[in-house]
Design a protein around this motif. Structure first.
Motif, PDB file in Angstrom:
ATOM      1  N   GLN A   1       0.862  -1.170   0.000  1.00 30.54           N
ATOM      2  CA  GLN A   1       0.000   0.000   0.000  1.00 30.54           C
ATOM      3  C   GLN A   1       0.900   1.222   0.000  1.00 30.54           C
ATOM      4  OE1 GLN A   1      -1.849  -0.696   4.086  1.00 30.54           O
ATOM      5  NE2 GLN A   1      -1.610   1.524   4.152  1.00 30.54           N
ATOM      6  N   VAL A   2       0.369   2.366  -0.437  1.00 25.06           N
ATOM      7  CA  VAL A   2       1.180   3.579  -0.550  1.00 25.06           C
ATOM      8  C   VAL A   2       0.366   4.776  -0.080  1.00 25.06           C
ATOM      9  CG1 VAL A   2       2.574   2.718  -2.484  1.00 25.06           C
ATOM     10  CG2 VAL A   2       0.443   3.963  -2.952  1.00 25.06           C
ATOM     11  N   PRO A   3       1.044   5.885   0.283  1.00 24.50           N
ATOM     12  CA  PRO A   3       0.336   7.125   0.618  1.00 24.50           C
ATOM     13  C   PRO A   3      -0.090   7.844  -0.665  1.00 24.50           C
ATOM     14  CG  PRO A   3       2.694   7.456   0.826  1.00 24.50           C
ATOM     15  CD  PRO A   3       2.507   6.014   0.477  1.00 24.50           C
ATOM     16  N   LEU A   4      -1.191   7.396  -1.245  1.00 21.95           N
ATOM     17  CA  LEU A   4      -1.578   7.841  -2.583  1.00 21.95           C
ATOM     18  C   LEU A   4      -1.911   9.324  -2.637  1.00 21.95           C
ATOM     19  CD1 LEU A   4      -1.951   6.558  -5.406  1.00 21.95           C
ATOM     20  CD2 LEU A   4      -4.362   6.214  -4.832  1.00 21.95           C
ATOM     21  N   GLN A   5      -2.137   9.959  -1.470  1.00 16.33           N
ATOM     22  CA  GLN A   5      -2.426  11.388  -1.466  1.00 16.33           C
ATOM     23  C   GLN A   5      -1.221  12.232  -1.843  1.00 16.33           C
ATOM     24  OE1 GLN A   5      -2.116   9.276   1.174  1.00 16.33           O
ATOM     25  NE2 GLN A   5      -2.564  10.373   3.070  1.00 16.33           N
ATOM     26  N   ASP A   6      -0.028  11.634  -1.879  1.00 18.05           N
ATOM     27  CA  ASP A   6       1.200  12.341  -2.251  1.00 18.05           C
ATOM     28  C   ASP A   6       1.951  11.482  -3.257  1.00 18.05           C
ATOM     29  OD1 ASP A   6       4.127  13.007  -2.121  1.00 18.05           O
ATOM     30  OD2 ASP A   6       3.422  14.519  -0.698  1.00 18.05           O
ATOM     31  N   ALA A   7       1.973  11.896  -4.514  1.00 19.59           N
ATOM     32  CA  ALA A   7       2.542  11.064  -5.575  1.00 19.59           C
ATOM     33  C   ALA A   7       4.018  10.766  -5.350  1.00 19.59           C
ATOM     34  CB  ALA A   7       2.335  11.732  -6.933  1.00 19.59           C
ATOM     35  N   ASP A   8       4.782  11.749  -4.888  1.00 22.19           N
ATOM     36  CA  ASP A   8       6.214  11.521  -4.680  1.00 22.19           C
ATOM     37  C   ASP A   8       6.456  10.477  -3.596  1.00 22.19           C
ATOM     38  OD1 ASP A   8       6.923  13.363  -6.632  1.00 22.19           O
ATOM     39  OD2 ASP A   8       7.039  15.030  -5.207  1.00 22.19           O
ATOM     40  N   LEU A   9       5.749  10.610  -2.459  1.00 25.29           N
ATOM     41  CA  LEU A   9       5.904   9.639  -1.388  1.00 25.29           C
ATOM     42  C   LEU A   9       5.380   8.263  -1.807  1.00 25.29           C
ATOM     43  CD1 LEU A   9       4.918  11.752   1.764  1.00 25.29           C
ATOM     44  CD2 LEU A   9       7.217  11.063   1.032  1.00 25.29           C
ATOM     45  N   ALA A  10       4.304   8.257  -2.585  1.00 24.73           N
ATOM     46  CA  ALA A  10       3.754   6.989  -3.058  1.00 24.73           C
ATOM     47  C   ALA A  10       4.743   6.271  -3.970  1.00 24.73           C
ATOM     48  CB  ALA A  10       2.431   7.222  -3.776  1.00 24.73           C
ATOM     49  N   CYS A  11       5.354   7.006  -4.862  1.00 20.94           N
ATOM     50  CA  CYS A  11       6.340   6.402  -5.770  1.00 20.94           C
ATOM     51  C   CYS A  11       7.532   5.852  -4.984  1.00 20.94           C
ATOM     52  CB  CYS A  11       6.817   7.425  -6.790  1.00 20.94           C
ATOM     53  SG  CYS A  11       5.584   7.875  -8.039  1.00 20.94           S
ATOM     54  N   ALA A  12       7.986   6.612  -3.997  1.00 17.20           N
ATOM     55  CA  ALA A  12       9.135   6.174  -3.202  1.00 17.20           C
ATOM     56  C   ALA A  12       8.817   4.897  -2.429  1.00 17.20           C
ATOM     57  CB  ALA A  12       9.565   7.283  -2.252  1.00 17.20           C
ATOM     58  N   GLU A  13       7.639   4.820  -1.819  1.00 17.65           N
ATOM     59  CA  GLU A  13       7.288   3.625  -1.052  1.00 17.65           C
ATOM     60  C   GLU A  13       7.032   2.434  -1.969  1.00 17.65           C
ATOM     61  OE1 GLU A  13       6.547   0.812   1.765  1.00 17.65           O
ATOM     62  OE2 GLU A  13       7.661   2.708   1.883  1.00 17.65           O
ATOM     63  N   LEU A  14       6.459   2.672  -3.138  1.00 15.38           N
ATOM     64  CA  LEU A  14       6.270   1.583  -4.092  1.00 15.38           C
ATOM     65  C   LEU A  14       7.610   0.968  -4.468  1.00 15.38           C
ATOM     66  CD1 LEU A  14       6.242   0.862  -7.435  1.00 15.38           C
ATOM     67  CD2 LEU A  14       4.494  -0.123  -5.933  1.00 15.38           C
ATOM     68  N   THR A  15       8.580   1.796  -4.772  1.00 11.80           N
ATOM     69  CA  THR A  15       9.905   1.301  -5.135  1.00 11.80           C
ATOM     70  C   THR A  15      10.530   0.525  -3.978  1.00 11.80           C
ATOM     71  OG1 THR A  15      10.274   3.095  -6.713  1.00 11.80           O
ATOM     72  CG2 THR A  15      12.222   1.991  -5.838  1.00 11.80           C
ATOM     73  N   ARG A  16      10.447   1.062  -2.781  1.00 17.08           N
ATOM     74  CA  ARG A  16      11.021   0.381  -1.614  1.00 17.08           C
ATOM     75  C   ARG A  16      10.353  -0.964  -1.372  1.00 17.08           C
ATOM     76  NH1 ARG A  16      10.643  -1.081   3.546  1.00 17.08           N
ATOM     77  NH2 ARG A  16       8.372  -0.795   3.420  1.00 17.08           N
ATOM     78  N   ALA A  17       9.023  -0.981  -1.435  1.00 11.48           N
ATOM     79  CA  ALA A  17       8.281  -2.208  -1.156  1.00 11.48           C
ATOM     80  C   ALA A  17       8.547  -3.277  -2.209  1.00 11.48           C
ATOM     81  CB  ALA A  17       6.787  -1.902  -1.063  1.00 11.48           C
ATOM     82  N   MET A  18       8.664  -2.878  -3.464  1.00 14.39           N
ATOM     83  CA  MET A  18       8.973  -3.853  -4.513  1.00 14.39           C
ATOM     84  C   MET A  18      10.357  -4.450  -4.286  1.00 14.39           C
ATOM     85  SD  MET A  18       6.369  -4.206  -6.589  1.00 14.39           S
ATOM     86  CE  MET A  18       7.075  -4.876  -8.110  1.00 14.39           C
ATOM     87  N   ARG A  19      11.303  -3.624  -3.882  1.00 15.71           N
ATOM     88  CA  ARG A  19      12.651  -4.134  -3.607  1.00 15.71           C
ATOM     89  C   ARG A  19      12.626  -5.096  -2.412  1.00 15.71           C
ATOM     90  NH1 ARG A  19      12.634  -1.565  -7.644  1.00 15.71           N
ATOM     91  NH2 ARG A  19      14.150   0.002  -8.359  1.00 15.71           N
ATOM     92  N   ALA A  20      11.692  -4.861  -1.476  1.00 15.23           N
ATOM     93  CA  ALA A  20      11.601  -5.692  -0.280  1.00 15.23           C
ATOM     94  C   ALA A  20      10.884  -7.011  -0.517  1.00 15.23           C
ATOM     95  CB  ALA A  20      10.903  -4.918   0.838  1.00 15.23           C
ATOM     96  N   GLY A  21      10.182  -7.130  -1.657  1.00 16.86           N
ATOM     97  CA  GLY A  21       9.566  -8.409  -1.974  1.00 16.86           C
ATOM     98  C   GLY A  21       8.105  -8.381  -2.367  1.00 16.86           C
ATOM     99  N   CYS A  22       7.468  -7.223  -2.394  1.00 17.19           N
ATOM    100  CA  CYS A  22       6.083  -7.159  -2.852  1.00 17.19           C
ATOM    101  C   CYS A  22       6.010  -7.406  -4.363  1.00 17.19           C
ATOM    102  CB  CYS A  22       5.467  -5.802  -2.509  1.00 17.19           C
ATOM    103  SG  CYS A  22       5.164  -5.562  -0.741  1.00 17.19           S
ATOM    104  N   VAL A  23       4.873  -7.903  -4.827  1.00 14.03           N
ATOM    105  CA  VAL A  23       4.710  -8.197  -6.255  1.00 14.03           C
ATOM    106  C   VAL A  23       3.879  -7.134  -6.964  1.00 14.03           C
ATOM    107  CG1 VAL A  23       5.016 -10.669  -5.952  1.00 14.03           C
ATOM    108  CG2 VAL A  23       2.699  -9.691  -5.817  1.00 14.03           C
ATOM    109  N   GLY A  24       3.463  -6.122  -6.242  1.00 13.27           N
ATOM    110  CA  GLY A  24       2.660  -5.061  -6.824  1.00 13.27           C
ATOM    111  C   GLY A  24       2.102  -4.187  -5.734  1.00 13.27           C
ATOM    112  N   VAL A  25       1.020  -3.496  -6.040  1.00 13.20           N
ATOM    113  CA  VAL A  25       0.455  -2.529  -5.112  1.00 13.20           C
ATOM    114  C   VAL A  25      -1.060  -2.552  -5.216  1.00 13.20           C
ATOM    115  CG1 VAL A  25       0.600  -0.628  -6.790  1.00 13.20           C
ATOM    116  CG2 VAL A  25       0.563  -0.101  -4.352  1.00 13.20           C
TER     117      VAL A  25
END
Length: 334
Positions: A121-145
Motif C-alpha cells: 500500500q502507498v500514501p496515494l495522497q502524495d505522488a512523490d511519497l507513493a512512488c518512493a514507497e512503491l519502489t522500496r516495497a517492490m525491492r523488499a519483496g512485494c509483487v505489486g500494489v
C-alpha cells in the motif's frame, strides 16, 4: 481433485501492528487495531468502535494456509483491508503507516514458502511519497500494489495518481484497484448497501475515470492494472456508457476513443458470485482479462475459492485454465 488456482484478491491485517495512535498523538486517526479473542476469532476496531468481526486467517499464516489448501489455492496474493489506507492522514504519517504495513505483509508471507505474496500500500495522497514507497516495497519483496479507486475528490484520472501509475509501469509493479470510502451517505447503512450497491458503483466510476478522464491515453500500454469485484457495475453497464459516449459529446470527456476500445487495457477479478455474471464478464472482457479473486478471508468473499470458475459449465478448458492460474502468473510475474 479440483484444479488448483491462484487467488489474486485477499486481505490481511497484522496481529502486531504498531500503535499509530500513540505515535502520532491525540487527534490523529482513527486507526485500525485488532482485538484477538484468543479463540481463533477477533474484532477489527476503528478507533474505539467495532469495525468487522474476523477470524485467525486474517492474521495467522498457518491458518491461512489451511484455508488455502481446503480450496485448492496454489498461490494467494494478500493486500491491506482498505480501511488501512490512511489516505485522510497527513501524507508523511500515511507513508509511515504504509511502510509499516508493507513490512508486516512481507513478514506474514515469509513462512508460506512462496505460496502467499504481498501487494504494497502507498500514501496515494502524495505522488512523490507513493512512488518512493512503491519502489522500496517492490525491492523488499512485494509483487505489486493495491490502491483505492479515489483519494477524496481526486479520481483515477488525477494527475498525481496517473503519475504514480506510470511509475508502477516503470517499476514493473502490478496494480489492484479496490473500491473504498463509498458514496451514498446515510441511505446506504441499511442491508450493508455500502458493500452491495455503492462498492460496485465505486469500481465502475474508477474504470470510467481511467477511460473518460483520458488516463489510459496518457499511460503506457505495459501498465498491468486490475479492478476488483469483476469491475463492479462496468461490464453490465458498458452498453449504456457506450451509447452515451456516441450520442452526447459531454460524456466523451478527454478520451480519444469510445469506452469499448479500452477493454484490453485492464483486467478484473472473478468475484461476481453468479455463473450468469461470470458468463457476461467473460463475454465482455475476454477470458484472458479475468483472474480468480476471492476477497478472503471475509464473510462476503467466495467461500470455496475458485469454484465459480471451476464449475462454470460453458467455459472451454483453455479459458478455464487461463482464469484459474495462467493469467495471474503472467500478470503478477509469479
Amino acid at each position: 481433485m479440483s484444479t488448483p488456482c491462484i487467488d489474486i484478491h485477499s486481505h490481511f491485517f497484522p496481529r502486531n501492528a504498531p500503535d499509530f495512535a500513540r505515535k502520532f498523538g491525540a487527534g490523529s486517526g482513527p486507526w485500525v487495531t485488532l482485538h484477538d479473542h484468543g479463540d481463533g476469532t477477533g474484532m477489527m476496531m476503528l478507533g474505539d468502535k467495532p469495525f468487522r468481526p474476523v477470524h485467525s486467517a486474517l492474521w495467522d499464516t498457518a491458518a491461512r494456509l489451511v484455508e488455502m489448501d481446503a480450496s485448492h489455492v496454489e498461490t494467494q496474493i494478500i493486500c491491506a483491508t482498505p480501511v488501512m489506507f490512511a489516505y485522510d492522514a497527513p501524507a508523511v504519517e500515511a507513508a509511515y503507516v504504509a511502510a509499516s504495513y508493507n513490512d508486516l505483509a512481507i513478514e506474514f508471507c515469509a513462512p508460506s514458502g512462496g505460496r502467499i505474496r504481498a501487494l504494497a500500500q502507498v500514501p496515494l495522497q502524495d505522488a512523490d511519497l507513493a512512488c518512493a514507497e512503491l519502489t522500496r516495497a517492490m525491492r523488499a519483496g512485494c509483487v505489486g500494489v493495491q490502491i483505492g479507486n479515489h483519494v477524496g475528490p481526486r479520481e483515477m484520472d488525477d494527475e498525481g495518481i496517473v503519475r504514480f501509475l506510470a511509475h508502477c509501469a516503470h517499476e514493473g509493479a502490478a496494480v489492484l484497484v479496490h473500491p473504498w470510502d463509498m458514496m451514498g451517505g446515510e441511505r446506504l447503512k441499511r442491508w450493508m448497501s455500502a458493500w452491495t450497491v455503492a462498492m460496485p458503483a465505486e469500481t465502475q466510476f474508477g474504470i470510467m475515470a481511467m477511460i473518460l478522464g483520458g488516463a489510459f491515453d496518457r499511460l503506457p500500454r505495459d501498465l498491468r492494472i486490475c479492478f476488483a469485484h469483476g469491475g463492479g457495475g462496468f461490464p453490465y453497464l458498458l452498453g449504456r456508457l457506450e451509447n452515451a459516449w456516441h450520442r452526447r459529446d459531454v460524456v466523451r470527456g478527454d478520451s480519444k476513443h469510445p469506452p469499448s476500445h479500452y477493454l484490453d487495457r485492464f483486467s478484473v477479478d472473478s468475484a461476481v458470485f453468479d455463473p450468469r455474471a461470470l458468463r457476461l464478464l467473460i463475454d465482455t472482457m475476454g477470458a484472458n482479462r479475468i483472474m480468480v479473486g476471492s476477497d478472503a478471508p471475509f464473510p462476503l468473499g467466495e467461500e470455496h475459492i475458485g469454484d465459480l470458475v471451476r464449475n462454470q459449465p460453458d467455459v472451454n478448458p483453455a479459458d478455464r485454465a487461463a482464469i484459474l492460474r495462467d493469467n495471474a502468473k503472467t500478470f503478477f510475474r509469479l
